[in-house]
Design a protein around this motif. Sequence first.
Motif, PDB file in Angstrom:
ATOM      1  N   ILE A  33       0.967  -1.283  -0.200  1.00 31.25           N
ATOM      2  CA  ILE A  33      -0.028  -0.060  -0.006  1.00 31.25           C
ATOM      3  C   ILE A  33       0.843   1.328   0.123  1.00 31.25           C
ATOM      4  CG2 ILE A  33      -1.863   1.239   1.154  1.00 31.25           C
ATOM      5  CD1 ILE A  33      -2.446  -1.442   2.510  1.00 31.25           C
ATOM      6  N   TYR A  34       0.989   1.881  -1.137  1.00 30.89           N
ATOM      7  CA  TYR A  34       1.867   2.932  -1.296  1.00 30.89           C
ATOM      8  C   TYR A  34       1.818   4.199  -0.440  1.00 30.89           C
ATOM      9  CZ  TYR A  34       2.700   0.249  -5.518  1.00 30.89           C
ATOM     10  OH  TYR A  34       2.848  -0.620  -6.414  1.00 30.89           O
ATOM     11  N   ASN A  35       0.362   4.267  -0.252  1.00 33.96           N
ATOM     12  CA  ASN A  35       0.003   5.619   0.755  1.00 33.96           C
ATOM     13  C   ASN A  35      -0.242   5.322   2.186  1.00 33.96           C
ATOM     14  OD1 ASN A  35      -2.277   4.154  -0.061  1.00 33.96           O
ATOM     15  ND2 ASN A  35      -3.586   6.114  -0.196  1.00 33.96           N
ATOM     16  N   PHE A  36       0.437   4.253   2.739  1.00 39.78           N
ATOM     17  CA  PHE A  36       0.081   3.723   4.005  1.00 39.78           C
ATOM     18  C   PHE A  36       0.442   4.903   5.085  1.00 39.78           C
ATOM     19  CE2 PHE A  36       4.362   2.241   3.953  1.00 39.78           C
ATOM     20  CZ  PHE A  36       4.791   2.318   5.573  1.00 39.78           C
ATOM     21  N   GLU A  37       1.427   5.587   4.667  1.00 36.58           N
ATOM     22  CA  GLU A  37       2.083   6.695   5.851  1.00 36.58           C
ATOM     23  C   GLU A  37       0.748   7.922   5.884  1.00 36.58           C
ATOM     24  OE1 GLU A  37       5.427   7.442   4.115  1.00 36.58           O
ATOM     25  OE2 GLU A  37       6.487   6.029   5.863  1.00 36.58           O
ATOM     26  N   ALA A  38       0.237   8.224   4.678  1.00 39.13           N
ATOM     27  CA  ALA A  38      -0.739   9.141   4.771  1.00 39.13           C
ATOM     28  C   ALA A  38      -2.009   8.869   5.389  1.00 39.13           C
ATOM     29  CB  ALA A  38      -1.218   9.472   3.376  1.00 39.13           C
ATOM     30  N   LEU A  39      -2.442   7.494   5.142  1.00 33.99           N
ATOM     31  CA  LEU A  39      -3.631   6.601   5.572  1.00 33.99           C
ATOM     32  C   LEU A  39      -3.482   6.789   7.114  1.00 33.99           C
ATOM     33  CD1 LEU A  39      -4.293   4.087   3.052  1.00 33.99           C
ATOM     34  CD2 LEU A  39      -5.399   5.843   3.318  1.00 33.99           C
ATOM     35  N   GLU A  42      -3.978   9.879   8.848  1.00 42.08           N
ATOM     36  CA  GLU A  42      -5.507  10.054   8.785  1.00 42.08           C
ATOM     37  C   GLU A  42      -6.179   9.228   9.717  1.00 42.08           C
ATOM     38  OE1 GLU A  42      -9.402  10.140   5.689  1.00 42.08           O
ATOM     39  OE2 GLU A  42      -7.202   9.842   5.117  1.00 42.08           O
ATOM     40  N   LEU A  43      -5.882   8.045   9.854  1.00 44.26           N
ATOM     41  CA  LEU A  43      -6.298   7.271  11.067  1.00 44.26           C
ATOM     42  C   LEU A  43      -6.165   7.439  12.463  1.00 44.26           C
ATOM     43  CD1 LEU A  43      -6.067   3.712   9.296  1.00 44.26           C
ATOM     44  CD2 LEU A  43      -8.284   4.800   9.620  1.00 44.26           C
ATOM     45  N   ARG A  44      -4.671   7.884  12.700  1.00 46.64           N
ATOM     46  CA  ARG A  44      -4.322   8.077  14.208  1.00 46.64           C
ATOM     47  C   ARG A  44      -4.271   9.519  14.479  1.00 46.64           C
ATOM     48  NH1 ARG A  44       0.113   3.403  14.681  1.00 46.64           N
ATOM     49  NH2 ARG A  44      -1.273   1.733  14.891  1.00 46.64           N
ATOM     50  N   GLY A  45      -4.452  10.389  13.633  1.00 46.38           N
ATOM     51  CA  GLY A  45      -4.266  11.887  13.646  1.00 46.38           C
ATOM     52  C   GLY A  45      -2.786  12.147  13.799  1.00 46.38           C
ATOM     53  N   ALA A  46      -2.389  13.702  13.753  1.00 40.33           N
ATOM     54  CA  ALA A  46      -1.143  14.103  13.663  1.00 40.33           C
ATOM     55  C   ALA A  46      -0.137  13.565  14.749  1.00 40.33           C
ATOM     56  CB  ALA A  46      -1.335  15.612  13.881  1.00 40.33           C
ATOM     57  N   GLY A  47      -0.942  13.350  16.114  1.00 46.32           N
ATOM     58  CA  GLY A  47       0.048  12.878  17.032  1.00 46.32           C
ATOM     59  C   GLY A  47       0.294  11.601  17.473  1.00 46.32           C
ATOM     60  N   GLY A  48      -0.351  10.782  16.353  1.00 53.57           N
ATOM     61  CA  GLY A  48      -0.259   9.499  16.727  1.00 53.57           C
ATOM     62  C   GLY A  48       1.009   8.844  16.003  1.00 53.57           C
ATOM     63  N   ALA A  49       1.342   7.532  16.860  1.00 49.10           N
ATOM     64  CA  ALA A  49       2.284   7.002  16.383  1.00 49.10           C
ATOM     65  C   ALA A  49       2.321   6.421  14.729  1.00 49.10           C
ATOM     66  CB  ALA A  49       2.656   5.694  17.219  1.00 49.10           C
ATOM     67  N   PRO A  50       3.473   6.636  14.226  1.00 46.11           N
ATOM     68  CA  PRO A  50       3.263   6.017  12.693  1.00 46.11           C
ATOM     69  C   PRO A  50       3.301   4.846  12.528  1.00 46.11           C
ATOM     70  CG  PRO A  50       5.403   6.667  13.238  1.00 46.11           C
ATOM     71  CD  PRO A  50       4.710   7.088  14.478  1.00 46.11           C
ATOM     72  N   SER A  53       4.557  -0.608   8.885  1.00 47.26           N
ATOM     73  CA  SER A  53       4.293  -1.237   7.699  1.00 47.26           C
ATOM     74  C   SER A  53       3.178  -0.865   7.007  1.00 47.26           C
ATOM     75  CB  SER A  53       4.847  -2.486   7.879  1.00 47.26           C
ATOM     76  OG  SER A  53       3.777  -3.426   8.718  1.00 47.26           O
ATOM     77  N   ASP A  54       2.836  -1.066   5.817  1.00 46.59           N
ATOM     78  CA  ASP A  54       1.703  -0.976   5.127  1.00 46.59           C
ATOM     79  C   ASP A  54       0.582  -1.848   5.626  1.00 46.59           C
ATOM     80  OD1 ASP A  54       3.153  -3.118   3.940  1.00 46.59           O
ATOM     81  OD2 ASP A  54       2.756  -2.140   2.097  1.00 46.59           O
ATOM     82  N   GLY A  55       0.989  -3.320   6.038  1.00 45.56           N
ATOM     83  CA  GLY A  55       0.054  -4.110   6.709  1.00 45.56           C
ATOM     84  C   GLY A  55      -0.773  -3.766   7.780  1.00 45.56           C
ATOM     85  N   GLU A  56       0.005  -3.045   8.665  1.00 46.71           N
ATOM     86  CA  GLU A  56      -0.538  -2.265   9.971  1.00 46.71           C
ATOM     87  C   GLU A  56      -1.683  -1.633   9.775  1.00 46.71           C
ATOM     88  OE1 GLU A  56       2.039  -1.243  13.063  1.00 46.71           O
ATOM     89  OE2 GLU A  56       3.593  -1.480  11.732  1.00 46.71           O
ATOM     90  N   VAL A  57      -2.000  -1.151   8.543  1.00 46.51           N
ATOM     91  CA  VAL A  57      -3.016  -0.012   8.173  1.00 46.51           C
ATOM     92  C   VAL A  57      -4.630  -0.735   7.831  1.00 46.51           C
ATOM     93  CG1 VAL A  57      -2.649   0.348   5.670  1.00 46.51           C
ATOM     94  CG2 VAL A  57      -3.693   2.120   7.301  1.00 46.51           C
ATOM     95  N   PHE A  73      -7.064   2.730  -0.623  1.00 43.26           N
ATOM     96  CA  PHE A  73      -5.678   2.071  -0.877  1.00 43.26           C
ATOM     97  C   PHE A  73      -4.918   2.640  -2.119  1.00 43.26           C
ATOM     98  CE2 PHE A  73      -6.220  -1.574   2.593  1.00 43.26           C
ATOM     99  CZ  PHE A  73      -6.409  -0.651   3.475  1.00 43.26           C
ATOM    100  N   ASP A  74      -3.810   2.879  -2.119  1.00 43.45           N
ATOM    101  CA  ASP A  74      -3.290   3.069  -3.563  1.00 43.45           C
ATOM    102  C   ASP A  74      -1.948   2.165  -3.434  1.00 43.45           C
ATOM    103  OD1 ASP A  74      -1.842   3.943  -5.911  1.00 43.45           O
ATOM    104  OD2 ASP A  74      -0.909   5.611  -4.852  1.00 43.45           O
ATOM    105  N   GLY A  75      -2.044   1.121  -4.235  1.00 45.72           N
ATOM    106  CA  GLY A  75      -0.976   0.205  -4.285  1.00 45.72           C
ATOM    107  C   GLY A  75      -1.403  -1.212  -5.016  1.00 45.72           C
ATOM    108  N   GLU A  76      -0.546  -2.208  -4.908  1.00 48.67           N
ATOM    109  CA  GLU A  76      -0.908  -3.472  -5.269  1.00 48.67           C
ATOM    110  C   GLU A  76      -0.969  -4.470  -4.201  1.00 48.67           C
ATOM    111  OE1 GLU A  76       1.928  -4.680  -8.697  1.00 48.67           O
ATOM    112  OE2 GLU A  76       2.317  -2.459  -8.834  1.00 48.67           O
ATOM    113  N   PHE A  77      -2.039  -5.238  -3.886  1.00 51.61           N
ATOM    114  CA  PHE A  77      -2.341  -5.851  -2.616  1.00 51.61           C
ATOM    115  C   PHE A  77      -3.539  -6.764  -2.731  1.00 51.61           C
ATOM    116  CE2 PHE A  77      -4.854  -1.897  -2.693  1.00 51.61           C
ATOM    117  CZ  PHE A  77      -6.005  -2.310  -2.540  1.00 51.61           C
ATOM    118  N   ALA A  78      -3.513  -7.721  -2.157  1.00 51.95           N
ATOM    119  CA  ALA A  78      -4.692  -8.678  -1.764  1.00 51.95           C
ATOM    120  C   ALA A  78      -4.881  -8.569  -0.326  1.00 51.95           C
ATOM    121  CB  ALA A  78      -4.288 -10.066  -2.468  1.00 51.95           C
ATOM    122  N   VAL A  79      -6.337  -8.328  -0.102  1.00 47.83           N
ATOM    123  CA  VAL A  79      -6.487  -8.358   1.322  1.00 47.83           C
ATOM    124  C   VAL A  79      -7.901  -9.298   1.569  1.00 47.83           C
ATOM    125  CG1 VAL A  79      -7.405  -6.975   3.180  1.00 47.83           C
ATOM    126  CG2 VAL A  79      -5.697  -6.094   1.736  1.00 47.83           C
TER     127      VAL A  79
END
Length: 92
Positions: A33-39, A42-50, A53-57, A73-79
Amino acid sequence: MPSAFEDGCSGAACVNSRRSADGATFALFNGEIYNFEALGSELRGAGGAPYASDGEVVLEAYAAWGDEFARRFDGEFAVVIVDLRRRRVLSA
């Protein structure tokens, strides 16, 4: 939704699995998931722990956005999501 990370492998053929803290929701994930950091921001807020890895999101995105979680999600994945509370399986 905190989750336990269960990863016993590494490499391109690795499938990561996660389960929610209450054990009612499971996710199987493979890919990137290429955009997992941005997601994560958004999910944890600005002060949340990063996310480390992409699987954590995956589970947090499902908990926050429901059935449409993978559309963000922007990427190549199967969920695969197994939701025992709702008695169903979703795949993307």
